[in-house]
Design a protein around this motif. Structure first.
Motif, PDB file in Angstrom:
ATOM      1  N   ARG A   1       1.814   4.948  -6.865  1.00 50.40           N
ATOM      2  CA  ARG A   1       2.291   4.922  -8.114  1.00 50.40           C
ATOM      3  C   ARG A   1       1.217   4.371  -9.441  1.00 50.40           C
ATOM      4  O   ARG A   1       1.545   4.691 -10.686  1.00 50.40           O
ATOM      5  N   LYS A   2       0.252   3.875  -8.816  1.00 48.79           N
ATOM      6  CA  LYS A   2      -0.874   3.275  -9.850  1.00 48.79           C
ATOM      7  C   LYS A   2      -1.923   4.638 -10.148  1.00 48.79           C
ATOM      8  O   LYS A   2      -2.112   5.154  -8.990  1.00 48.79           O
ATOM      9  N   LYS A   3      -2.657   4.240 -11.140  1.00 48.78           N
ATOM     10  CA  LYS A   3      -3.765   5.328 -11.563  1.00 48.78           C
ATOM     11  C   LYS A   3      -4.885   5.073 -10.497  1.00 48.78           C
ATOM     12  O   LYS A   3      -5.282   6.379  -9.967  1.00 48.78           O
ATOM     13  N   GLY A   4      -5.249   4.064 -10.081  1.00 51.12           N
ATOM     14  CA  GLY A   4      -6.351   3.862  -8.997  1.00 51.12           C
ATOM     15  C   GLY A   4      -6.111   3.942  -7.826  1.00 51.12           C
ATOM     16  O   GLY A   4      -6.375   3.077  -6.821  1.00 51.12           O
ATOM     17  N   SER A   5      -4.975   4.605  -7.149  1.00 50.18           N
ATOM     18  CA  SER A   5      -4.293   4.502  -6.031  1.00 50.18           C
ATOM     19  C   SER A   5      -5.445   4.843  -4.898  1.00 50.18           C
ATOM     20  O   SER A   5      -5.365   4.220  -3.901  1.00 50.18           O
ATOM     21  N   ALA A   6      -6.224   5.862  -5.049  1.00 50.47           N
ATOM     22  CA  ALA A   6      -7.211   6.277  -3.902  1.00 50.47           C
ATOM     23  C   ALA A   6      -8.282   5.117  -3.608  1.00 50.47           C
ATOM     24  O   ALA A   6      -8.316   4.859  -2.403  1.00 50.47           O
ATOM     25  N   ILE A   7      -8.667   4.607  -4.659  1.00 51.08           N
ATOM     26  CA  ILE A   7      -9.593   3.461  -4.409  1.00 51.08           C
ATOM     27  C   ILE A   7      -8.863   2.116  -3.750  1.00 51.08           C
ATOM     28  O   ILE A   7      -9.393   1.551  -2.753  1.00 51.08           O
ATOM     29  N   GLU A   8      -7.645   1.800  -4.366  1.00 53.54           N
ATOM     30  CA  GLU A   8      -6.955   0.511  -3.879  1.00 53.54           C
ATOM     31  C   GLU A   8      -6.731   0.942  -2.307  1.00 53.54           C
ATOM     32  O   GLU A   8      -6.498  -0.360  -1.733  1.00 53.54           O
ATOM     33  N   THR A   9      -6.206   2.090  -1.990  1.00 54.10           N
ATOM     34  CA  THR A   9      -5.812   2.382  -0.591  1.00 54.10           C
ATOM     35  C   THR A   9      -6.937   2.204   0.180  1.00 54.10           C
ATOM     36  O   THR A   9      -6.813   1.660   1.195  1.00 54.10           O
ATOM     37  N   ILE A  10      -8.032   2.610  -0.309  1.00 51.86           N
ATOM     38  CA  ILE A  10      -9.441   2.305   0.442  1.00 51.86           C
ATOM     39  C   ILE A  10      -9.591   0.762   0.696  1.00 51.86           C
ATOM     40  O   ILE A  10      -9.871   0.257   2.024  1.00 51.86           O
ATOM     41  N   LEU A  11      -9.425   0.017  -0.240  1.00 51.58           N
ATOM     42  CA  LEU A  11      -9.741  -1.494  -0.249  1.00 51.58           C
ATOM     43  C   LEU A  11      -8.846  -2.100   0.638  1.00 51.58           C
ATOM     44  O   LEU A  11      -9.103  -2.968   1.612  1.00 51.58           O
ATOM     45  N   LEU A  12      -7.476  -1.634   0.643  1.00 49.65           N
ATOM     46  CA  LEU A  12      -6.339  -2.327   1.308  1.00 49.65           C
ATOM     47  C   LEU A  12      -6.685  -1.896   2.700  1.00 49.65           C
ATOM     48  O   LEU A  12      -6.422  -2.936   3.774  1.00 49.65           O
ATOM     49  N   ASN A  13      -6.838  -0.790   3.015  1.00 52.21           N
ATOM     50  CA  ASN A  13      -7.391  -0.404   4.445  1.00 52.21           C
ATOM     51  C   ASN A  13      -8.145  -1.308   5.128  1.00 52.21           C
ATOM     52  O   ASN A  13      -8.262  -1.467   6.388  1.00 52.21           O
ATOM     53  N   ARG A  14      -9.345  -1.417   4.374  1.00 53.85           N
ATOM     54  CA  ARG A  14     -10.338  -2.172   4.776  1.00 53.85           C
ATOM     55  C   ARG A  14      -9.956  -3.682   5.030  1.00 53.85           C
ATOM     56  O   ARG A  14     -10.432  -4.433   6.261  1.00 53.85           O
ATOM     57  N   PHE A  15      -9.168  -4.045   4.158  1.00 53.19           N
ATOM     58  CA  PHE A  15      -8.808  -5.753   4.153  1.00 53.19           C
ATOM     59  C   PHE A  15      -7.978  -5.775   5.410  1.00 53.19           C
ATOM     60  O   PHE A  15      -7.947  -6.792   6.109  1.00 53.19           O
ATOM     61  N   LEU A  16      -7.256  -4.748   5.842  1.00 54.41           N
ATOM     62  CA  LEU A  16      -6.277  -4.936   7.039  1.00 54.41           C
ATOM     63  C   LEU A  16      -7.009  -5.032   8.083  1.00 54.41           C
ATOM     64  O   LEU A  16      -6.302  -5.410   9.207  1.00 54.41           O
ATOM     65  N   ARG A  17      -8.176  -4.783   8.070  1.00 53.33           N
ATOM     66  CA  ARG A  17      -9.106  -5.066   9.468  1.00 53.33           C
ATOM     67  C   ARG A  17      -9.511  -6.470   9.605  1.00 53.33           C
ATOM     68  O   ARG A  17      -9.873  -6.964  10.874  1.00 53.33           O
ATOM     69  N   TYR A  18      -9.329  -7.297   8.887  1.00 57.09           N
ATOM     70  CA  TYR A  18      -9.865  -8.870   9.008  1.00 57.09           C
ATOM     71  C   TYR A  18      -8.409  -9.638   9.457  1.00 57.09           C
ATOM     72  O   TYR A  18      -7.433  -9.297   9.618  1.00 57.09           O
ATOM     73  N   THR A  19      -9.159 -10.606  10.434  1.00 55.76           N
ATOM     74  CA  THR A  19      -7.813 -11.426  10.845  1.00 55.76           C
ATOM     75  C   THR A  19      -7.092 -12.157  10.294  1.00 55.76           C
ATOM     76  O   THR A  19      -6.196 -12.585  10.565  1.00 55.76           O
TER      77      THR A  19
ATOM     78  N   ARG B   1       0.800  -1.224   0.106  1.00 58.83           N
ATOM     79  CA  ARG B   1      -0.100   0.105   0.135  1.00 58.83           C
ATOM     80  C   ARG B   1       0.841   1.513  -0.132  1.00 58.83           C
ATOM     81  O   ARG B   1       0.436   2.313  -0.812  1.00 58.83           O
ATOM     82  N   ASP B   2       2.197   1.121   0.866  1.00 55.70           N
ATOM     83  CA  ASP B   2       2.640   2.412   0.887  1.00 55.70           C
ATOM     84  C   ASP B   2       3.971   2.514  -0.141  1.00 55.70           C
ATOM     85  O   ASP B   2       4.132   3.651  -0.378  1.00 55.70           O
ATOM     86  N   GLU B   3       4.186   1.430  -0.737  1.00 54.21           N
ATOM     87  CA  GLU B   3       5.375   1.611  -1.712  1.00 54.21           C
ATOM     88  C   GLU B   3       4.879   1.463  -3.288  1.00 54.21           C
ATOM     89  O   GLU B   3       5.522   2.284  -4.107  1.00 54.21           O
ATOM     90  N   VAL B   4       3.908   0.625  -3.472  1.00 54.06           N
ATOM     91  CA  VAL B   4       3.515   0.549  -4.947  1.00 54.06           C
ATOM     92  C   VAL B   4       2.208   1.155  -5.256  1.00 54.06           C
ATOM     93  O   VAL B   4       2.082   1.900  -6.460  1.00 54.06           O
ATOM     94  N   VAL B   5       1.103   1.036  -4.335  1.00 51.79           N
ATOM     95  CA  VAL B   5       0.094   1.673  -4.820  1.00 51.79           C
ATOM     96  C   VAL B   5      -0.086   3.210  -5.107  1.00 51.79           C
ATOM     97  O   VAL B   5      -0.826   3.456  -6.118  1.00 51.79           O
TER      98      VAL B   5
END
Length: 268
Positions: free
Chosen positions: A75-93, A69-73
């Protein structure tokens, strides 16, 4: 990388590869030692040797997702949406598991849990197709970690099954819908929303394509517009109607007269 040295009349060879246990063996001849080293290196390249447990046990899925999330995303075109998705995923066990423990079965359990939950920013239940889009950044993350970061892991999403139904539809505005849509835009502060809606109807362009238009890509004489990079990743040329050209000309002068953006008689 292979290292050879002669000791006590024998050739000792060691093959070291980041993320894998050290392989070593002794031979009477140097030729045999060299050939064995090449064989081990080929097995490493084909990922046919098991990874170093110590390396994978030291990295959690949360560590990997955070780094991606911090190093690759960014640089991507859809960085805003992907960051939201990954932050949500990080909440799962599942993110508490180490890469050594992680398996396709873990993602199958996550899949089943996620399909019982609503979409992102919605009260509606998520569909398998939407979940597949959410998992896409994670799949790319595993490939990136293997190739770019040399973390010796396999992609646990490769064997995950998602029954995706093609629910695409063709929808045209019904009588009166366009007028109601344009009327609703009057409650907003952005006066360009209505013109953009009409331009989209005139050209069938996507929202992102319209918002990224640059006038250097518009040929007013030939009535065409170049999209340097579309959703598919390729450029495309869009033919423009006389009405679309008039709209762009109004945008170009930053003068958006109401008359230029009234629904035409041909609009539904």
């Amino acid at each position: 990388m292979a290292t050879l040295r002669k000791r006590n009349g024998k050739w000792q060879v060691q093959v070291r590869r980041h993320g894998f246990p050290v392989q070593s063996k002794s031979f009477v001849s140097k030729a045999d030692a060299t050939e064995w080293a090449r064989t081990i290196e080929r097995l490493h390249d084909r990922q046919e040797l098991g990874p170093d447990r110590k390396t994978l046990k030291a990295i959690t899925l949360s560590d990997l997702v955070t780094r991606y999330r911090d190093e690759v995303v960014p640089r991507k075109k859809g960085s805003a949406i992907e960051t939201i998705l990954l932050n949500r995923f990080l909440r799962y066990t599942i993110c508490q598991k180490t890469l050594y423990e992680l398996s396709t079965a873990d993602f199958a359990a996550f899949r089943d849990q996620r399909l019982k939950e609503p979409k992102l920013r919605s009260d509606k239940p998520i569909t398998p197709k939407s979940l597949k889009r959410e998992l896409s950044p994670l799949s790319h993350m595993f490939r990136h970690a293997l190739v770019e970061w040399e973390i010796p892991l396999r992609n646990p999403l490769e064997g995950l099954k998602l029954k995706v139904t093609d629910n695409k539809r063709e929808r045209r505005l019904r009588s009166g819908e366009l007028e109601r849509l344009l009327e609703a835009t009057k409650n907003g502060k952005n006066r360009l929303v209505a013109p953009i809606i009409l331009f989209a109807l005139e050209t069938a362009m996507r929202r992102g394509e319209i918002l990224s238009i640059q006038f250097r890509h518009v040929d007013f004489e030939r009535r065409s517009l170049v999209i340097p990079e579309s959703k598919s990743g390729y450029s495309r040329v869009i033919p423009l109607t006389a009405r679309a050209v008039a709209m762009l000309a109004a945008f170009r002068t930053e003068d958006v007269p109401e008359a230029a953006f009234r629904p035409s008689q041909s609009q539904p």
